[in-house]
Design a protein around this motif. Structure first.
Motif, short mmCIF file in Angstrom:
data_model
loop_
_atom_site.label_atom_id
_atom_site.label_comp_id
_atom_site.label_asym_id
_atom_site.label_seq_id
_atom_site.Cartn_x
_atom_site.Cartn_y
_atom_site.Cartn_z
N LYS A 32 96.63 -3.18 13.47
CA LYS A 32 96.11 -3.15 14.83
C LYS A 32 94.67 -2.70 14.92
CE LYS A 32 100.64 -1.82 16.58
NZ LYS A 32 101.38 -0.77 17.25
N ARG A 33 94.32 -1.71 14.12
CA ARG A 33 92.99 -1.10 14.23
C ARG A 33 92.51 -0.61 12.86
NH1 ARG A 33 92.88 -3.22 18.66
NH2 ARG A 33 93.12 -2.16 20.63
N THR A 80 99.34 5.86 18.17
CA THR A 80 98.78 6.14 19.48
C THR A 80 97.79 7.31 19.47
OG1 THR A 80 100.67 7.57 19.99
CG2 THR A 80 100.79 5.26 20.73
N ASN A 95 93.24 9.91 21.78
CA ASN A 95 94.14 8.88 22.28
C ASN A 95 93.56 7.53 21.85
OD1 ASN A 95 95.10 6.75 23.99
ND2 ASN A 95 95.91 8.29 25.39
N SER A 97 94.57 4.52 22.47
CA SER A 97 94.61 3.47 23.49
C SER A 97 93.42 3.55 24.44
CB SER A 97 95.89 3.57 24.31
OG SER A 97 97.01 3.41 23.48
N LYS A 98 93.04 4.78 24.80
CA LYS A 98 91.99 4.99 25.79
C LYS A 98 90.66 5.45 25.21
CE LYS A 98 95.36 6.26 29.30
NZ LYS A 98 95.79 7.31 30.22
#
Length: 122
Positions: A32-33, A80, A95, A97-98
């Motif tokens: 994903k990353r 996450t 975080n 995601s943010k």
């Protein structure tokens, strides 16, 4: 058809422009990353399908600043949260995601480098 070597070089060029000092830590997050960190204390989260970063945190952000740069990165099992350790003993929880700093941990004595961080399932 696009030449794959040109795509690879564009990724290298983008990362070379974003990190101005040596990359000290790198983590690949379950397809994903990609998370990279450097000696100045900058953290960059990448989508492997794009040459542009998802987000960047730098030492100019007082909530994130880690004296002496980033020495280690760990990512929780659900991908996450990342925790980064610093050369002067600080830790930051992020975080993913943010891109927000969600916590600062300062339990190490000043100057004690955090060389490794790991999440443990209990």
């Amino acid at each position: 058809m696009r030449d794959p070597s040109s795509a690879a070089s564009s990724h290298l060029t983008a990362s070379a422009v974003i990190h101005f000092f040596s990359v000290s830590s790198l983590r690949y997050v379950a397809g994903k990353r990609i998370i990279t960190a450097d000696d100045t204390g900058s953290l960059i989260v990448w989508d492997p399908r794009s040459p542009n970063p998802v987000f960047k945190l730098s030492p100019t952000d007082a909530r994130f600043a880690l004296d002496g740069g980033i020495t280690s990165i760990a990512v929780n099992h659900s991908s996450t949260i990342a925790v980064v350790g610093g050369a002067a003993g600080g830790l930051r929880a992020i975080n993913l995601s943010k891109g927000d700093v969600i916590g600062a941990l300062e339990g190490h004595r000043e100057g004690e480098s955090v060389e490794s961080v790991v999440f443990v399932d209990l």
